[in-house]
Design an enzyme around this catalytic site. Structure first.
Site, short mmCIF file in Angstrom:
data_model
loop_
_atom_site.label_atom_id
_atom_site.label_comp_id
_atom_site.label_asym_id
_atom_site.label_seq_id
_atom_site.Cartn_x
_atom_site.Cartn_y
_atom_site.Cartn_z
N THR A 18 -9.98 15.03 3.70
CA THR A 18 -8.31 14.38 2.62
C THR A 18 -9.07 12.86 1.79
O THR A 18 -8.36 13.08 1.23
CB THR A 18 -8.09 13.50 3.70
OG1 THR A 18 -7.91 14.57 4.93
CG2 THR A 18 -6.40 13.13 2.99
N ARG A 22 -16.53 11.52 5.35
CA ARG A 22 -16.75 10.26 6.13
C ARG A 22 -17.63 11.31 7.89
O ARG A 22 -17.45 12.31 7.73
CB ARG A 22 -15.19 10.15 6.66
CG ARG A 22 -14.72 9.28 6.09
CD ARG A 22 -13.46 8.83 6.31
NE ARG A 22 -12.92 8.74 4.91
CZ ARG A 22 -11.56 8.10 5.27
NH1 ARG A 22 -10.84 7.87 6.44
NH2 ARG A 22 -10.97 7.76 3.75
N SER A 120 -12.55 3.72 5.83
CA SER A 120 -11.24 3.71 5.31
C SER A 120 -10.79 2.49 7.25
O SER A 120 -11.62 1.78 7.27
CB SER A 120 -10.91 4.31 5.40
OG SER A 120 -9.36 4.24 4.76
N HIS A 121 -9.88 3.65 7.89
CA HIS A 121 -9.35 3.30 9.34
C HIS A 121 -10.32 3.40 9.93
O HIS A 121 -9.55 2.95 10.93
CB HIS A 121 -7.94 3.49 8.75
CG HIS A 121 -7.50 5.01 9.25
ND1 HIS A 121 -8.14 5.86 8.40
CD2 HIS A 121 -7.72 5.99 10.58
CE1 HIS A 121 -8.26 7.54 8.34
NE2 HIS A 121 -7.77 7.56 9.96
N LYS A 133 -16.52 8.23 -0.79
CA LYS A 133 -15.84 8.90 -2.58
C LYS A 133 -15.98 8.56 -3.46
O LYS A 133 -16.48 7.52 -3.86
CB LYS A 133 -14.77 9.06 -2.01
CG LYS A 133 -14.30 7.72 -2.56
CD LYS A 133 -12.44 7.67 -1.82
CE LYS A 133 -11.76 6.54 -1.81
NZ LYS A 133 -10.03 5.97 -2.33
N ASP A 284 -6.08 -2.11 6.66
CA ASP A 284 -7.03 -1.40 6.86
C ASP A 284 -8.27 -1.55 6.40
O ASP A 284 -8.80 -2.30 6.31
CB ASP A 284 -6.82 0.15 7.07
CG ASP A 284 -7.26 0.59 5.54
OD1 ASP A 284 -7.09 -0.30 4.75
OD2 ASP A 284 -7.30 1.98 5.64
N ASP A 286 -10.74 -0.72 4.20
CA ASP A 286 -11.09 -1.03 3.16
C ASP A 286 -9.64 -1.20 2.39
O ASP A 286 -9.89 -1.29 0.86
CB ASP A 286 -11.09 0.27 2.62
CG ASP A 286 -10.21 1.38 2.57
OD1 ASP A 286 -9.26 1.38 3.41
OD2 ASP A 286 -10.12 3.02 1.98
N ASP A 288 -6.27 -0.46 1.49
CA ASP A 288 -5.21 0.22 0.59
C ASP A 288 -4.33 0.41 1.45
O ASP A 288 -3.34 0.74 0.83
CB ASP A 288 -5.93 1.19 0.29
CG ASP A 288 -6.49 1.96 1.31
OD1 ASP A 288 -7.04 1.98 3.00
OD2 ASP A 288 -7.27 3.56 0.90
N ARG A 289 -4.13 0.38 3.52
CA ARG A 289 -2.92 0.78 4.37
C ARG A 289 -2.22 -0.88 3.84
O ARG A 289 -3.09 -1.60 3.90
CB ARG A 289 -3.73 0.63 5.20
CG ARG A 289 -3.96 2.28 5.12
CD ARG A 289 -3.93 3.26 6.28
NE ARG A 289 -4.67 4.18 6.32
CZ ARG A 289 -4.82 5.18 7.25
NH1 ARG A 289 -3.56 5.42 8.14
NH2 ARG A 289 -5.64 6.50 7.09
N GLU A 370 3.23 6.80 1.50
CA GLU A 370 2.86 8.03 3.06
C GLU A 370 2.73 7.33 3.80
O GLU A 370 3.53 5.60 3.82
CB GLU A 370 1.05 8.55 2.66
CG GLU A 370 0.66 9.00 1.46
CD GLU A 370 -0.91 9.72 2.08
OE1 GLU A 370 -0.83 10.49 2.33
OE2 GLU A 370 -1.50 8.85 2.00
N GLU A 371 2.87 8.38 5.37
CA GLU A 371 3.83 7.74 6.47
C GLU A 371 2.62 6.73 7.32
O GLU A 371 2.60 5.87 8.32
CB GLU A 371 4.18 9.00 7.62
CG GLU A 371 3.22 10.14 7.21
CD GLU A 371 1.99 9.98 7.96
OE1 GLU A 371 1.72 9.12 8.91
OE2 GLU A 371 0.73 10.26 7.88
N LYS A 383 -3.72 3.55 -3.39
CA LYS A 383 -2.29 3.10 -2.05
C LYS A 383 -3.08 1.56 -1.83
O LYS A 383 -4.39 1.08 -2.94
CB LYS A 383 -2.24 3.44 -0.62
CG LYS A 383 -3.58 4.20 0.31
CD LYS A 383 -2.39 4.51 1.46
CE LYS A 383 -3.88 4.76 2.70
NZ LYS A 383 -5.12 5.97 2.31
C1 VG1 Z 1 -4.85 10.01 6.71
C2 VG1 Z 1 -3.55 9.68 6.31
C3 VG1 Z 1 -4.08 9.94 4.71
C4 VG1 Z 1 -4.32 9.66 4.26
C5 VG1 Z 1 -5.77 9.55 4.60
C6 VG1 Z 1 -6.59 8.07 3.67
O1 VG1 Z 1 -5.39 11.60 6.89
O2 VG1 Z 1 -2.37 10.68 6.74
O3 VG1 Z 1 -2.01 10.23 4.56
O4 VG1 Z 1 -4.10 9.62 3.02
O5 VG1 Z 1 -5.86 9.12 5.54
O6 VG1 Z 1 -6.21 6.92 4.15
P1 VG1 Z 1 -5.44 12.70 7.61
O7 VG1 Z 1 -6.51 13.61 7.14
O8 VG1 Z 1 -6.27 12.04 8.65
O9 VG1 Z 1 -3.93 13.05 7.94
V1 VG1 Z 1 -7.54 5.94 3.72
O10 VG1 Z 1 -6.53 4.28 4.42
O11 VG1 Z 1 -7.92 6.69 5.63
O12 VG1 Z 1 -8.65 6.46 3.11
CO CO Z 2 -8.17 2.47 4.33
#
Ligand code: VG1
Ligand code: CO
Length: 550
Positions: A18, A22, A120-121, A133, A284, A286, A288-289, A370-371, A383
């Site tokens: 996504t 990772r 990221s998270h 990325k 989070d 990085d 962005d959340r 996004e949710e 984001k």
């Molecule tokens: C998750 C979230 C998605 C977000 C992505 C990257 O992806 O659901 O909404 O864009 O993480 O966020 P997935 O494929 O695990 O559902 V971040 O802040 O980790 O770059």
């Molecule tokens: Co992130």
């Protein structure tokens, strides 16, 4: 210094998900693993630049969220870049750039693109995850065509080109050189902070803090800390200590830098206390959340997007209104109602920020969300956690209303979209794949099923045709949609590194004023039971409940 040619080999599983590639840190630390991916990226970029010059004469941006392995990876990437024709790299000091800051730097310096080191998270540290990325010249995540090309290249690559130069001093601002390539070490905060000053009324925000408005921002020992401190405490006059867990640590202090009420538990405790601050937020790994919380009142990310859309004109950067909005498919339809009331377009895209890029570039959307605790706008192509925090602070400054008052007024006007995501983590990959395969196969039989007073009117696998370039992305998640707008969505995560994670998204709309205040899980219980019945989640996974429900 000399450029070496080094034999390499294909590694399994170098297909980006996504949001980039990772893996566990231990995977990334295998000899040549990172090198192989980066060389594949450079090969693709060298073959694809519009001017036929490849990376020659080009500037790349480089930085990461500071997690374990960030510093070593930066040195490796610089040496590969120097050997692959890059003219200049803008490197965040210490190898640091938050994801939105990297996007801002790419755009402000009109760089060719950038490499962001982040998972990221996902948790960090030697036992945690690492990630990489590529973002293109618009500042946004590379599209699927490019990431697929890079993946294909990783599988056939036989040699790397790499400089044998010594490591450079990444903590020293200013210019250094590797082979023919200049490395400009830049302040990671400056460009980003300048951009925030263009969008928000810093005077009004200073006034808010001067009046004693109390804020707690939890940076979760991730990369957002220095940004939040510089902007909130240094520039806006918030008291020192407004930003907590502000020092970035390589393992995020053992915290899970994923801002939701479960992982940001400490913030939730503070916001539930009798002397809670007026406003709380977390970011989070990085940055962005974002999660925003009023005293004893968490805001769902889908509601946050809807509210920002409804009030955007209060913010200087959006004074002229929004061109349109976009949300990922699993995100609740709360924003759709606002867009309709405003008479602007609302786009529904697959999960992942890369799908918003074309809409933003074409001026078709101004806000996106996004949710998964992500909101952003056309100011960058990612984001942006701190931007969202400044947005919410600005809304409170402009209206004099609290988070809870704003949200309740929103529900009273537009109705409420009850919403929850249930994650079933670390399930065996074959179990997850079988669940989704069987669910997809059963879709034709599901239509017409009845659940209480509602009837299922759509059962499909979401496919998206990009309205700008016509590219098609299929298999983006199973949607079960009822005649009252209630939805049950299933998809597998594309960011995890252990087994598979099933994400179940539940939503239903309520406009009756007498039912706007139900506990969320209770309001969605019949939909959750339906989901289990049609997909056999408990039976197949052996899990009686989700690992996380937010
Ligand atoms: C998750 C979230 C998605 C977000 C992505 C990257 O992806 O659901 O909404 O864009 O993480 O966020 P997935 O494929 O695990 O559902 V971040 O802040 O980790 O770059
Ligand atoms: Co992130």
């Amino acid at each position: 210094m000399a450029i070496q040619t080094i034999p390499t080999r294909a590694f399994e599983g170098q297909r980006p998900g996504t949001s980039g590639l990772r893996k566990k840190v231990s995977v990334f630390m295998q000899p040549l693993y990172l090198e192989n991916f980066v060389q594949a990226l450079f090969d693709v970029l060298n073959a694809s630049a519009d001017d036929g010059q490849g990376l020659q004469g080009k500037t790349l941006v480089l930085g990461g969220d500071g997690r374990y392995h960030n510093r070593a990876a930066v040195q490796t990437i610089l040496k590969l870049a120097a050997a692959n024709g890059v003219q200049q790299v803008l490197l965040g000091c210490g190898g640091i750039l938050s994801t939105p800051a990297a996007s801002a730097v790419i755009r402000r310096h009109q760089a060719f693109g950038g490499i962001i080191l982040s998972a990221s998270h996902n948790p960090g540290g030697p036992e945690g995850d690492f990630g990489i990325k590529y973002n293109a010249g618009n500042g946004g995540p590379a599209n699927e065509a490019l990431t697929e090309a890079v993946y294909a290249r990783t599988q056939v690559l036989q040699t790397l080109r790499c400089s044998d130069a010594a490591d450079i001093a990444i903590d020293r601002l200013g210019r250094q050189q590797i082979e023919q390539m200049a490395v400009e070490v830049i302040d990671p905060v400056a460009d980003y902070a300048a951009l925030m000053r263009e969008l928000f009324d810093f005077e009004a925000l200073r006034g808010l803090f001067a009046r004693g408005f109390r804020v707690r921002v939890d940076a979760m020992h991730a990369v957002g800390g220095p940004y939040a401190k510089a902007i909130l405490e240094d520039q806006l006059g918030a008291p020192v200590g407004t930003v907590v867990n502000a020092e970035p640590l390589q393992d995020f202090g053992g915290l899970h830098p994923d801002p939701n009420p479960v992982n940001a538990e400490d913030l939730m405790v503070h916001m539930a206390a009798a002397d809670a601050p007026d406003f709380g937020a977390a970011m989070d790994g990085d940055a962005d959340r974002n999660m925003v919380v009023g005293p004893n009142f968490p805001v769902s990310p889908s509601d946050s997007l809807a509210l920002m859309t409804a009030h955007a004109r209060l913010i200087p950067g959006y004074r002229d209104g929004l061109r349109g909005v976009a949300r990922s498919m699993p995100t609740s339809a709360a924003v759709d109602r606002v867009a309709q009331a405003l008479g602007i377009a609302c786009f529904e895209t697959p999960t992942g920020w890369k799908f918003f890029g074309n809409l933003l570039d074409a001026g078709r959307a101004t806000l996106c969300g996004e949710e998964s605790y992500g909101t952003g706008s056309s100011h960058v192509r990612e984001k942006d956690g701190l931007w969202a925090i400044l947005f919410w602070l600005s809304l409170q400054a402009a209206t004099g209303r609290s988070v809870e008052t704003l949200v309740r007024a929103h529900w009273a006007r537009f109705g409420r979209n009850y919403y929850s995501r249930h994650d079933y983590e670390a399930i065996p990959v074959d179990v997850a794949n079988a669940l989704m395969r069987d669910l997809r196969a059963s879709l034709p039989d599901l239509k017409g099923q009845v659940l209480g007073a509602r009837r299922l009117v759509l059962a499909d696998d979401f496919a998206y045709t990009d309205p700008i370039d016509g590219s098609v992305s299929s298999g983006q998640g199973v949607r079960l949609i009822f005649d009252d707008g209630a939805r049950v969505i299933f998809r597998l995560s594309g960011t995890g590194t252990e087994g598979a994670t099933l994400r179940l998204y539940l939503e239903r709309y309520e406009s009756d004023a007498a039912y706007l205040n139900l506990p969320v899980q209770q309001a969605l219980a019949d939909l959750a039971a339906f989901a289990d019945q049609v997909a056999g989640i408990r039976r197949r996974t052996g899990m009686q409940q989700p690992s996380v429900a937010t």
